[in-house]
Design an enzyme around this catalytic site. Structure first.
Site, PDB file in Angstrom:
ATOM      1  CD  GLU A   1      -1.691  -0.849   3.388  1.00 56.27           C
ATOM      2  OE1 GLU A   1      -2.453  -1.746   3.682  1.00 56.27           O
ATOM      3  OE2 GLU A   1      -1.536   0.166   4.086  1.00 56.27           O
TER       4      GLU A   1
ATOM      5  CB  CYS B   1       2.714   7.361   3.453  1.00 60.02           C
ATOM      6  SG  CYS B   1       3.341   6.153   4.604  1.00 60.02           S
TER       7      CYS B   1
ATOM      8  CB  CYS C   1       7.110  -5.047   8.690  1.00 64.42           C
ATOM      9  SG  CYS C   1       8.416  -4.137   9.546  1.00 64.42           S
TER      10      CYS C   1
ATOM     11  CB  CYS D   1       5.621  -2.558  15.875  1.00 66.51           C
ATOM     12  SG  CYS D   1       7.249  -1.943  15.417  1.00 66.51           S
TER      13      CYS D   1
ATOM     14  CB  CYS E   1       2.338  -2.315  13.318  1.00 67.55           C
ATOM     15  SG  CYS E   1       2.591  -2.262  11.551  1.00 67.55           S
TER      16      CYS E   1
ATOM     17  CB  CYS F   1       1.073   1.077   9.442  1.00 63.58           C
ATOM     18  SG  CYS F   1       2.395   0.183   8.762  1.00 63.58           S
TER      19      CYS F   1
HETATM   20  S1  SF4 Z   1       5.266  -0.085  12.741  1.00 68.97           S
HETATM   21 FE1  SF4 Z   1       4.806  -1.884  11.474  1.00 68.97          FE
HETATM   22  S2  SF4 Z   1       5.737  -1.460   9.490  1.00 68.97           S
HETATM   23 FE2  SF4 Z   1       6.631  -0.040  10.981  1.00 68.97          FE
HETATM   24  S3  SF4 Z   1       8.492  -1.074  11.725  1.00 68.97           S
HETATM   25 FE3  SF4 Z   1       6.856  -1.625  13.149  1.00 68.97          FE
HETATM   26  S4  SF4 Z   1       6.034  -3.562  12.345  1.00 68.97           S
HETATM   27 FE4  SF4 Z   1       7.226  -2.613  10.710  1.00 68.97          FE
END
Ligand code: SF4
Length: 359
Positions: A95, A112, A119, A123, A126, A348
């Site tokens: 995206e 963005c 990823c 996190c 997220c 995100c």
């Molecule tokens: S917020 Fe999401 S996309 Fe960003 S570094 Fe952490 S896990 Fe990865």
């Protein structure tokens, strides 16, 4: 649409193309004409480059791909945040988010962009982190998001000359600095006068805190802005929500930020997602204010947007406002992103996650 069986034209620098054209017995300046078609006129194929000879276009088609990931969905309304979902070769989804300036006297449009499929950072708040890591994006796939948004704008509005994008933030799906080489190569295309022609100060790279790569970035020539996804002001809280903090705790991260600032000046900002009864306490607020003041850095407060399957909650509005006011009272430059983005899956990686779950 042409498929990416050969090298992408979008990963080429002007100099590399000039050399190639010379090897083919073509004038070097023709490479500039091609770049104009790609980055000024946002052409969709080599065939549109009408001032290049048919022979040259045929050679280009043989040696380079003009492939750009097709658009699957656009969500959001005019003058609001919009999300683009792109389908990459092989079927992976990524995206990009188009964010208009928050006030009427500015026509700034920020895109963005994503740098990875999924990823690796995990996190806890997220959606991208939850779906795991698949692969790094190529240079062309990063540049392609910029081109895809500009082409979409032309299709929507019918304008030919006017540009849509004034800023880029590398804050979409993925940890940008974990895909360092491709990111730098893509940004050099977006930044170059012959390419996207976006000034380095209009480009912000966000990181969850890869300290060694921040130091490496400090040694790069362009003056990119750096945004740190801080999200907590102590290791004990940060460890709970950002696994990267176990590898690079705050002391190490902030030392790398200092090195960046020494090399680049005041180019750092901090992102801080406010999560109910976790990082929204007066103690965290005080410590965050101390860190922000130490770096003369701007803080961007983002109240948590609900993510499917995630237990974290957005704090009550009084707590959000109190946190904001307290930072201001401590002399911190701070903005609060008030608007809830739930209607367009603005957290995100959430649009991609929902699409994947439907399939
Ligand atoms: S917020 Fe999401 S996309 Fe960003 S570094 Fe952490 S896990 Fe990865």
């Amino acid at each position: 649409m042409e498929r990416p069986s050969v090298e992408s034209i979008f990963s080429q620098s002007l100099e590399a193309l000039q050399d190639q054209f010379e090897r083919w017995g073509e004038s070097r300046w023709r490479a500039g004409q091609l770049m104009d078609w790609i980055y000024r006129k946002f052409a969709g194929s080599f065939d549109e480059c009408s001032n290049l000879s048919k022979t040259l276009r045929a050679k280009l088609k043989e040696n380079y791909s003009f492939y750009c990931a097709p658009l699957v969905t656009v969500t959001g309304q005019e003058h609001e945040t919009r999300k683009f979902l792109w389908k990459l070769e092989g079927g992976d989804l990524i995206e990009s988010v188009l964010i208009p300036a928050g006030h009427e006297d500015s026509d700034r449009q920020t895109l963005c962009v994503s740098t990875q499929v999924g990823c690796p950072c995990g996190c806890k708040f997220c959606a991208s982190g939850r779906s795991g890591f698949v692969r790094n994006l190529t240079v062309a796939e990063i540049v392609g998001q910029f081109l895809g948004a500009e082409r979409w704008y032309r299709r929507q509005t019918g304008v030919k000359e006017e540009r849509l994008l004034s800023n880029i933030v590398v804050m979409g799906m993925g940890e940008p600095l974990a895909n360092y080489e491709n990111l730098m190569a893509a940004l050099s295309v977006i930044n170059a006068p012959w390419g996207g022609n976006l000034g380095a100060r209009k480009i912000t790279i966000s990181t969850s805190g890869l300290a060694p790569q921040i130091r490496r970035l400090a040694g790069e020539e362009p003056q990119y802005r750096l945004a740190i996804s801080l999200h907590a002001a102590t290791d004990s809280i940060r460890n709970q929500i950002m696994p990267v903090n176990h590898r690079y705790p705050l002391k190490e991260l902030l030392a790398a930020c200092e090195a960046y600032q020494r090399a680049k000046g005041r180019m750092i900002s901090f992102e801080y997602i406010l999560i109910d009864r976790l990082n929204d306490t007066p103690e965290q607020c005080d410590l965050l204010a101390g860190i922000a003041r130490r770096f003369h850095a701007h803080v961007n407060l983002i109240p948590f947007n609900d993510v499917d399957g995630c237990d974290f909650r957005r704090p009550p509005q009084t707590v959000i406002q109190g946190f904001f006011n307290h930072l201001q009272q401590r002399g911190v430059s701070v903005t609060l992103r008030q608007k809830k983005g739930g209607d367009i899956n603005a957290a995100c990686g959430q649009l991609r996650l929902r699409k994947m779950e439907k399939n």
